[in-house]
Design an enzyme around this catalytic site. Structure first.
Site, PDB file in Angstrom:
ATOM      1  N   GLY A 233       0.835  -1.205   0.000  1.00  0.00           N
ATOM      2  CA  GLY A 233       0.000   0.000   0.000  1.00  0.00           C
ATOM      3  C   GLY A 233       0.866   1.250   0.000  1.00  0.00           C
ATOM      4  N   ASN A 234       0.294   2.386   0.346  1.00  0.00           N
ATOM      5  CA  ASN A 234       1.083   3.621   0.468  1.00  0.00           C
ATOM      6  C   ASN A 234       0.451   4.512   1.529  1.00  0.00           C
ATOM      7  OD1 ASN A 234      -0.855   5.490  -0.879  1.00  0.00           O
ATOM      8  ND2 ASN A 234      -0.515   4.072  -2.576  1.00  0.00           N
ATOM      9  N   TYR A 235       1.059   5.676   1.736  1.00  0.00           N
ATOM     10  CA  TYR A 235       0.671   6.523   2.873  1.00  0.00           C
ATOM     11  C   TYR A 235      -0.538   7.416   2.621  1.00  0.00           C
ATOM     12  CZ  TYR A 235       5.294   5.325   4.684  1.00  0.00           C
ATOM     13  OH  TYR A 235       6.389   4.655   5.154  1.00  0.00           O
ATOM     14  N   SER A 236      -1.199   7.315   1.499  1.00  0.00           N
ATOM     15  CA  SER A 236      -2.301   8.258   1.223  1.00  0.00           C
ATOM     16  C   SER A 236      -3.419   8.106   2.254  1.00  0.00           C
ATOM     17  CB  SER A 236      -2.844   8.021  -0.188  1.00  0.00           C
ATOM     18  OG  SER A 236      -3.993   8.800  -0.390  1.00  0.00           O
TER      19      SER A 236
ATOM     20  N   ALA B 299      -3.725   7.614  -4.941  1.00  0.00           N
ATOM     21  CA  ALA B 299      -2.344   7.127  -5.080  1.00  0.00           C
ATOM     22  C   ALA B 299      -2.458   5.633  -5.350  1.00  0.00           C
ATOM     23  CB  ALA B 299      -1.564   7.403  -3.808  1.00  0.00           C
TER      24      ALA B 299
END
Ligand code: PMT
Length: 408
Positions: free
Chosen positions: A210-213, A278
Site C-alpha cells: 500500500g502507500n501513505y495516502s 495514489a
C-alpha cells in the site's frame, strides 16, 4: 445585487477588543440585504453590548441557553438549521480551541456544532497567541473540518505590540461572504467523479502492498465540488475519512483493479473526472490464500505485475466536453515529470505536489501545488490547507472549462 440578499447569517461574536468591529460588520451585512442573528459568548458582552447589536440587527441577541426569568430555551439546533452561513468574528484563541475540540459550553459553540452550512472564522488575538502551536493546530483542525479561515492581518494590536493578529476588516469579511454565496452554485448540474486514497494490493490474508495516502486531498476536493452544487461520485480506496455530504455518493474499493473497474463505469458519464488516488503501480502476481509463514524461509521474493493505469485508461476514453484532471506526486524533476504525465495520460490538467516541499503530499492537512493546464501557463500556489487547495483546484478547472467553451 449582492449575493447576500435574503441570506440567513449567524454572526458569532467572542470576547476580544475587535468585537467593536463586529458592529460595523453587522451593519454591512444588513445593508447588503442579509438577515442576521447575533450569537455572543458571555465574554463578548464585556466588550460590546447586546443592546447595540440587537438594535442594528433588529433581533434579540442570543447568548444564554435559557432566558433566566422565563426559563425559555433557545435552540442552537434551530439556529444551526436556519443559517445559510455562520461567521465567527472576532474568533478568540479560546473559542477556536473549543470549536476545534467540540467543547460545547456556550451557545456560540453549540450553534457551530449544529451548523449545517458553511462556517467562516476571523481570528483576532495577540501576535504570540496567534503564532502559538496550539492556535495553529486548532486552525488547521478547523480548516480540515471545512471551516473557512479568514487569516488575521498585520498591524498594531490591543497590547500595542505590532504583528499578525488583527481581525480582518469588516469589508474583507463581507467580500468573502459574498464570494462564498456567488460560488456556492457555480457547479450546479455538473457531474464529478473522483478517485481518492490509496489502493491495497493483497499478498496474503494479513499483508498488502500500500502507500501513505490518507484520502484527505481527494475528500477535500469531493466536498468542495459538492458544496458548490456538483453531484459527486467518490471512488475511495481504504481511507481513514470518507467525504460525508448528501451530494457525494461513496463507492468503497480496495485494489487498483477494483478502483479501475469502478472508475471506467463512473467516469463515463461525468463532466469532470479527477484522479487524486495514489494507485499502486504493481500488485503481487499471486495471492496466497494462507498466511505466509516465516519459519524455514530466510528470503522471500514476491513477483509483481503491473496494475492498470487508471488515469491513462480514462484519458484515452475522454469524450467531448469532459475535463480530466490528474495529480502528479513527485520527488525529482517535478515540473518536467508532471508535464510528461499530462501528455502521456491525455489529461487536461495535472496538479503537481512534490514531496520535496515541507507540508505537501501524503497525510498532512496542508498541500502546496502547481497546476499545469493544457495550452496554459503553470500556476503555482503557496502552502495552504487541503480544503483551500481544493478550492483553488476547482476554480482552475472551471476557468479551464470556460476557456474551452469560448474556444469551441
Ligand atoms: O491522500 P493524502 O494523504 O491527502 O495525499 C494526497 C496525495 C499526495 C495522494 C495526492 O495529492 C496525490 O498526489 N495523488 C496522486 C498520487 C500518485 O499516484 O501520483 P503519480 O504521479 O504516481 O500518478 C499520476 C496520476 O496517475 C495520478 O492522478 C494518479 O491517480 C494516476 N494513476 C497512477 C497510477 C495508476 N496505476 N493509476 C492512476 O490512475
Amino acid at each position: 445585487m449582492s449575493s447576500l440578499k435574503g441570506k440567513h447569517i449567524v454572526l458569532g461574536i467572542t470576547g476580544g477588543i475587535a468585537a467593536y468591529k463586529s458592529a460595523v460588520l453587522l451593519r454591512l451585512l444588513i445593508k447588503k440585504g442579509a438577515e442576521v442573528q447575533v450569537v455572543m459568548t458571555p465574554a463578548a458582552k464585556e466588550f460590546i453590548t447586546p443592546v447595540t447589536l440587537s438594535a442594528l440587527s433588529g433581533k434579540p441577541v442570543v447568548s444564554e441557553f435559557f432566558t433566566a426569568n422565563t426559563g425559555e430555551w433557545h435552540s442552537h439546533v434551530d439556529l444551526g438549521l436556519w443559517a445559510d452561513l455562520m461567521i465567527v468574528a472576532p474568533a478568540t484563541a479560546s473559542t477556536l480551541g473549543k470549536m476545534a475540540n467540540g467543547i460545547a459550553d456556550n451557545m456560540l459553540v453549540t450553534t457551530y456544532l449544529s451548523a449545517k452550512e458553511h462556517v467562516m472564522v476571523a481570528p483576532a488575538m495577540d501576535l504570540d497567541m496567534y503564532a502559538s502551536p496550539s492556535t495553529r493546530r486548532n486552525l488547521a483542525t478547523l480548516a480540515c473540518d471545512g471551516v473557512e479561515i479568514i487569516e488575521a492581518a498585520e498591524g498594531e494590536l490591543a497590547s500595542h505590540l505590532v504583528g499578525k493578529g488583527r481581525m480582518a476588516e469588516p469589508e474583507e469579511i463581507v467580500e468573502r461572504a459574498e464570494k462564498f454565496f456567488s460560488r456556492s452554485e457555480d457547479m450546479k448540474g455538473v457531474k464529478v467523479a473522483i478517485t481518492i486514497g490509496p489502493t491495497y494490493e493483497k499478498i496474503d490474508p494479513v499483508r498488502f502492498i500500500g502507500n501513505y495516502s490518507s484520502g484527505k486531498m481527494g475528500s477535500s476536493l469531493a466536498l468542495e465540488c459538492a458544496e458548490r452544487g456538483a453531484e459527486v461520485t467518490a471512488i475511495c480506496g481504504p481511507v481513514s475519512v470518507y467525504p460525508d455530504h448528501p451530494s457525494v455518493r461513496v463507492i468503497k474499493v480496495e485494489s487498483a483493479e477494483e478502483m479501475c473497474k469502478s472508475a471506467l463505469e463512473d467516469f463515463e458519464g461525468c463532466d469532470i473526472g479527477i484522479l487524486a488516488a495514489a494507485v499502486a503501480d504493481y500488485r503481487p502476481e499471486v495471492f496466497s490464500d494462507h498466511k505466509i509463514k516465516r519459519e524455514g524461509t530466510e528470503e522471500m521474493t514476491i513477483r509483481l505485475v503491473k496494475n492498470p493505469d487508471i488515469a491513462a485508461c480514462v484519458g484515452s476514453r475522454k469524450k467531448e466536453g469532459q475535463t480530466i484532471v490528474g495529480f502528479a506526486l513527485e520527488t525529482d524533476d517535478a515540473a518536467l515529470n508532471a508535464e510528461k504525465k499530462l501528455d502521456r495520460k491525455n489529461l487536461d490538467m495535472i496538479v503537481l505536489n512534490s514531496l520535496a516541499d515541507k507540508g505537501a503530499g501524503f497525510r498532512t492537512d496542508t498541500n502546496k501545488v502547481t497546476i499545469f493546464s493544457r495550452g496554459g501557463r503553470p500556476e503555482e500556489f503557496p502552502l495552504k490547507s487541503k480544503r483551500e487547495v481544493a478550492s483553488d483546484i476547482v476554480d482552475a478547472i472551471l476557468k479551464y472549462r470556460d476557456k474551452q467553451k469560448i474556444q469551441g
